[in-house]
Design an enzyme around this catalytic site. Structure first.
Site, mmCIF file in Angstrom:
data_model
loop_
_atom_site.group_PDB
_atom_site.id
_atom_site.type_symbol
_atom_site.label_atom_id
_atom_site.label_comp_id
_atom_site.label_asym_id
_atom_site.label_seq_id
_atom_site.Cartn_x
_atom_site.Cartn_y
_atom_site.Cartn_z
ATOM 1 N N HIS A 146 0.829 -1.214 0.000
ATOM 2 C CA HIS A 146 0.000 0.000 0.000
ATOM 3 C C HIS A 146 0.856 1.254 0.000
ATOM 4 O O HIS A 146 2.061 1.234 0.290
ATOM 5 C CB HIS A 146 -0.925 0.007 1.228
ATOM 6 C CG HIS A 146 -0.222 0.361 2.501
ATOM 7 N ND1 HIS A 146 -0.081 1.664 2.933
ATOM 8 C CD2 HIS A 146 0.401 -0.419 3.422
ATOM 9 C CE1 HIS A 146 0.577 1.675 4.071
ATOM 10 N NE2 HIS A 146 0.890 0.428 4.396
ATOM 11 N N CYS A 147 0.227 2.367 -0.324
ATOM 12 C CA CYS A 147 0.811 3.691 -0.131
ATOM 13 C C CYS A 147 -0.311 4.552 0.440
ATOM 14 O O CYS A 147 -1.017 4.089 1.335
ATOM 15 C CB CYS A 147 1.425 4.247 -1.416
ATOM 16 S SG CYS A 147 0.393 4.120 -2.898
ATOM 17 N N VAL A 148 -0.518 5.754 -0.056
ATOM 18 C CA VAL A 148 -1.624 6.574 0.441
ATOM 19 C C VAL A 148 -2.904 6.282 -0.325
ATOM 20 O O VAL A 148 -3.946 5.974 0.246
ATOM 21 C CB VAL A 148 -1.284 8.083 0.363
ATOM 22 C CG1 VAL A 148 -2.484 8.926 0.804
ATOM 23 C CG2 VAL A 148 -0.078 8.402 1.244
ATOM 24 N N MET A 149 -2.806 6.332 -1.650
ATOM 25 C CA MET A 149 -3.971 6.100 -2.508
ATOM 26 C C MET A 149 -3.992 4.698 -3.120
ATOM 27 O O MET A 149 -5.014 4.255 -3.630
ATOM 28 C CB MET A 149 -4.005 7.133 -3.627
ATOM 29 C CG MET A 149 -4.085 8.577 -3.154
ATOM 30 S SD MET A 149 -5.611 8.920 -2.261
ATOM 31 C CE MET A 149 -6.803 8.755 -3.587
ATOM 32 N N GLY A 150 -2.858 4.016 -3.107
ATOM 33 C CA GLY A 150 -2.800 2.693 -3.733
ATOM 34 C C GLY A 150 -2.822 2.766 -5.244
ATOM 35 O O GLY A 150 -3.380 1.885 -5.901
ATOM 36 N N SER A 152 0.122 4.710 -7.172
ATOM 37 C CA SER A 152 1.405 5.027 -7.798
ATOM 38 C C SER A 152 2.581 4.285 -7.164
ATOM 39 O O SER A 152 3.169 3.390 -7.771
ATOM 40 C CB SER A 152 1.642 6.542 -7.750
ATOM 41 O OG SER A 152 2.834 6.896 -8.408
ATOM 42 N N ARG A 153 2.943 4.628 -5.933
ATOM 43 C CA ARG A 153 4.104 4.004 -5.306
ATOM 44 C C ARG A 153 3.927 2.503 -5.117
ATOM 45 O O ARG A 153 4.804 1.708 -5.497
ATOM 46 C CB ARG A 153 4.380 4.669 -3.948
ATOM 47 C CG ARG A 153 4.997 6.036 -4.045
ATOM 48 C CD ARG A 153 4.980 6.796 -2.736
ATOM 49 N NE ARG A 153 3.647 7.307 -2.436
ATOM 50 C CZ ARG A 153 3.387 8.173 -1.460
ATOM 51 N NH1 ARG A 153 4.372 8.589 -0.669
ATOM 52 N NH2 ARG A 153 2.158 8.615 -1.260
#
Length: 220
Positions: A146-150, A152-153
């Site tokens: 995961h990242c913040v929005m799921g 990009s990263r």
């Protein structure tokens, strides 16, 4: 340029995109794969699934999710997640870490990355891919990346994993992920994935040539 011309150029760009596998070598198929440009790759993402929920399974036992998913300890435990890879680790991003999951049977790996085109995420490709691969080597494991929005990263690290450990081209990996979740790495990350793709394709071709030469030598 007309829309018809765009479609034709895109088709030519990745219509021959194939996995460089021993099976293809045996069947004598021509290996003419060429890493597409950023625009063609973005078109692949746009053609993918419009599905964008908190979390989606993009490969068996491998999920991409957002901050809300990572913070919901109860749902993580109920869903049976055993590993968490946080691609937005850090105080100013998703500030979890091993202590956040200390009373849960979850292994944690943090990548302190910013979702900026100038950020070098490629230095984390192999360590993150190794963590994912170790997790998936156990049939009972289930990993959330995961990242913040799921979008990009986390998606970038999952794509790198599929390329490194599942012998996929970048096109293969994008098609696999995008059909299950709406993702879109930033242009800088796409550039880094393109470089990884070129390196891996060259390595596989060298390996295939060496295997072919060894096979020819045994036949003599």
């Amino acid at each position: 340029m007309t829309s018809g011309e765009v479609k034709t150029s895109l088709k030519n760009a990745y219509s021959s995109a194939k996995r460089l596998s021993p099976k293809m070598e045996e069947e004598g198929e021509e290996e003419d794969y060429c890493t597409p440009g950023a625009f063609e790759l973005e078109r692949l993402f746009w053609k993918g699934s419009p599905q964008y929920t908190h979390v989606n399974e993009v490969w068996p036992k491998l999920y991409i999710g957002d901050e809300a998913t990572a913070l919901d300890r109860y749902r993580l435990q109920k869903a049976g997640f055993t590993h968490v890879l946080n691609a937005a680790h850090g105080r100013w991003n998703v500030d979890t870490g091993p202590d956040y999951y200390r009373d849960m049977d979850i292994q944690y790996h943090g990548v302190e990355a910013d979702d900026l085109p100038t950020f070098d995420l490629s230095v984390f490709f192999y360590p993150a891919a190794a963590f994912i691969d170790r997790a998936l080597s156990d049939d009972h494991s289930k990993i959330l990346v995961h990242c913040v929005m799921g979008r990009s990263r986390s998606a970038t690290l999952v794509l790198a994993y599929l390329m490194i450990h599942k012998d996929m081209t970048l096109v293969d990996a994008i098609q696999q992920v995008a059909k299950n979740r709406c993702v879109l790495p930033n242009r800088g990350f796409l550039k880094q994935l393109r470089e990884l793709d070129k390196q891996l394709v060259q390595q596989r071709r060298r390996s295939q040539r060496q295997d072919g030469e060894e096979e020819d030598g045994r036949e003599l």
